[in-house]
Design a protein around this motif. Sequence first.
Motif, mmCIF file in Angstrom:
data_model
loop_
_atom_site.group_PDB
_atom_site.id
_atom_site.type_symbol
_atom_site.label_atom_id
_atom_site.label_comp_id
_atom_site.label_asym_id
_atom_site.label_seq_id
_atom_site.Cartn_x
_atom_site.Cartn_y
_atom_site.Cartn_z
ATOM 1 N N SER A 1 6.733 3.882 -11.075
ATOM 2 C CA SER A 1 6.999 5.258 -10.628
ATOM 3 C C SER A 1 8.424 5.389 -10.114
ATOM 4 O O SER A 1 9.067 4.403 -9.788
ATOM 5 N N SER A 2 8.876 6.620 -10.027
ATOM 6 C CA SER A 2 10.188 6.927 -9.462
ATOM 7 C C SER A 2 9.986 7.373 -8.009
ATOM 8 O O SER A 2 9.111 8.201 -7.728
ATOM 9 N N TRP A 3 10.763 6.815 -7.124
ATOM 10 C CA TRP A 3 10.594 7.070 -5.684
ATOM 11 C C TRP A 3 11.878 7.655 -5.118
ATOM 12 O O TRP A 3 12.979 7.141 -5.404
ATOM 13 N N ALA A 4 11.736 8.703 -4.322
ATOM 14 C CA ALA A 4 12.913 9.276 -3.659
ATOM 15 C C ALA A 4 13.295 8.374 -2.491
ATOM 16 O O ALA A 4 12.426 7.890 -1.753
ATOM 17 N N VAL A 5 14.580 8.139 -2.336
ATOM 18 C CA VAL A 5 15.067 7.261 -1.261
ATOM 19 C C VAL A 5 15.327 8.102 -0.023
ATOM 20 O O VAL A 5 16.070 9.094 -0.069
ATOM 21 N N GLY A 6 14.697 7.716 1.084
ATOM 22 C CA GLY A 6 14.869 8.453 2.340
ATOM 23 C C GLY A 6 16.060 7.918 3.121
ATOM 24 O O GLY A 6 16.626 6.882 2.765
ATOM 25 N N GLU A 7 16.432 8.642 4.158
ATOM 26 C CA GLU A 7 17.532 8.169 5.008
ATOM 27 C C GLU A 7 16.988 7.188 6.044
ATOM 28 O O GLU A 7 16.010 7.484 6.725
ATOM 29 N N ALA A 8 17.639 6.049 6.129
ATOM 30 C CA ALA A 8 17.177 5.006 7.062
ATOM 31 C C ALA A 8 17.377 5.465 8.501
ATOM 32 O O ALA A 8 18.437 5.963 8.871
ATOM 33 N N SER A 9 16.307 5.330 9.290
ATOM 34 C CA SER A 9 16.371 5.676 10.713
ATOM 35 C C SER A 9 15.201 5.008 11.412
ATOM 36 O O SER A 9 14.258 4.541 10.737
ATOM 37 N N VAL A 10 15.217 4.986 12.735
ATOM 38 C CA VAL A 10 14.092 4.422 13.487
ATOM 39 C C VAL A 10 12.826 5.207 13.153
ATOM 40 O O VAL A 10 11.766 4.629 12.884
ATOM 41 N N ALA A 11 12.973 6.490 13.071
ATOM 42 C CA ALA A 11 11.794 7.340 12.771
ATOM 43 C C ALA A 11 11.251 7.034 11.378
ATOM 44 O O ALA A 11 10.028 6.956 11.164
ATOM 45 N N ALA A 12 12.146 6.838 10.430
ATOM 46 C CA ALA A 12 11.705 6.580 9.041
ATOM 47 C C ALA A 12 10.965 5.252 8.946
ATOM 48 O O ALA A 12 10.193 5.019 8.012
ATOM 49 N N ASP B 1 0.846 -1.212 0.000
ATOM 50 C CA ASP B 1 0.000 0.000 0.000
ATOM 51 C C ASP B 1 0.871 1.248 0.000
ATOM 52 O O ASP B 1 0.545 2.271 -0.577
ATOM 53 N N GLU B 2 1.950 1.173 0.763
ATOM 54 C CA GLU B 2 2.864 2.318 0.872
ATOM 55 C C GLU B 2 4.286 1.783 0.844
ATOM 56 O O GLU B 2 4.601 0.837 1.561
ATOM 57 N N LEU B 3 5.133 2.377 0.005
ATOM 58 C CA LEU B 3 6.533 1.964 -0.077
ATOM 59 C C LEU B 3 7.432 3.025 0.548
ATOM 60 O O LEU B 3 7.245 4.223 0.323
ATOM 61 N N ARG B 4 8.378 2.581 1.359
ATOM 62 C CA ARG B 4 9.383 3.496 1.907
ATOM 63 C C ARG B 4 10.786 2.961 1.540
ATOM 64 O O ARG B 4 11.366 2.172 2.262
ATOM 65 N N PRO B 5 11.320 3.407 0.380
ATOM 66 C CA PRO B 5 12.696 3.023 0.057
ATOM 67 C C PRO B 5 13.660 3.833 0.907
ATOM 68 O O PRO B 5 13.574 5.057 0.961
ATOM 69 N N LEU B 6 14.548 3.135 1.611
ATOM 70 C CA LEU B 6 15.447 3.816 2.535
ATOM 71 C C LEU B 6 16.884 3.388 2.283
ATOM 72 O O LEU B 6 17.133 2.313 1.723
ATOM 73 N N ALA B 7 17.822 4.231 2.693
ATOM 74 C CA ALA B 7 19.244 3.896 2.540
ATOM 75 C C ALA B 7 20.027 4.688 3.570
ATOM 76 O O ALA B 7 19.476 5.572 4.239
#
Length: 338
Positions: A50-61, A30-36
């Motif tokens: 679609s193109s997805w921006a990669v977020g910074e991996a963290s507990v909050a993310a 339903d929701e994708l969170r690409p993280l690095a």
Amino acid sequence: MGYRVAVVGATGLVGQRLLQVLEERRFPVDELRPLATSRSAGRRVRFAGSSWAVGEASVAALAGVDIAFFAASGEVSRQLAPEAARAGTVVIDKSNAFRMDPAVPLVVPEVNGHALAHHRNLIASPNCSTIQLVVALKPILDRFGLERVVVATYQAVSGTGAAALDELEAEVRAGVEGRAHPPQVYPKPIAFNVLPHCDRFEAEGFTLEEWKLVRETRKILERDDLPVTATAVRVPVRVGHSEAVWIQTRDEATVEELRRVLAAAPGVVVEDDPQAGVYPTPLAVAGRDEVFVGRIRRDPTTPRAFWLWIVADNLRKGAATNAVQIAEALVGAKARAR
Ligand code: 2RA
């Protein structure tokens, strides 16, 4: 009903294969969170057109995520996975961080899917070379018993990551053009060479890669007493690990019986007619999710002993597909429990 899914390490080779496999298998995202890590955050990845921006991996993310696939380093997994699991996220971790933790199931669904019943939101996916080995050994163990396993692996450079793929190409080009190219990734040149050196050397002259094969195989097959020994070798192949495996069964068996048992096993494809040039190779299995077995033959020097040749795509069944299959098993179990 879909799931909020994170992929930690989304820009790496396995992370990108995870996105590809999730899409191919229509996993309910339903929701994708690409993280690095911060080094790769801000890049973009593609998923579901679609193109997805990669977020910074963290507990909050990771807050609110239902399922988090970890395809980053063991250090990132140790930093983030336990807290995410405590917060209610189901973590499927590809790293070596928790594989031998007795409280963490180490799972290949078609081999020991039952181990998922005891998970506490943290599940480990085995090392790529272990996964293909146990998928082939499990049907033999169940039908004939196993007394000993000896493995020699021939591992693709993609097991080391994207930089190793680039290095192989650079070394091959330099070699063909007669240019010097000091090795940048491995301690010695990998092009036109093989290196008996996967990961660092540890106890008794074995590498960590070889100890992983021994320890993980015993845990997954639930045979802590099973004599397993290995030599892990890096070869100038882009994708696909191969393994020459010698086994001794407990009970008498014929080659034909082994072929039948393997052909009937989940996730296994038997390609075994050497006279007709039929045997699996890394180039041929790249992109596939099955484990391919060929060169099945008796060892005439030892009773109840046989050789197998086992090949699989180390980025797919060896990592991404196995992790998604774990998630599918969990989701399926949840749906059945309703
Ligand atoms: C390798 N199995 O091939 C290890 C980690 N992917 O390098």
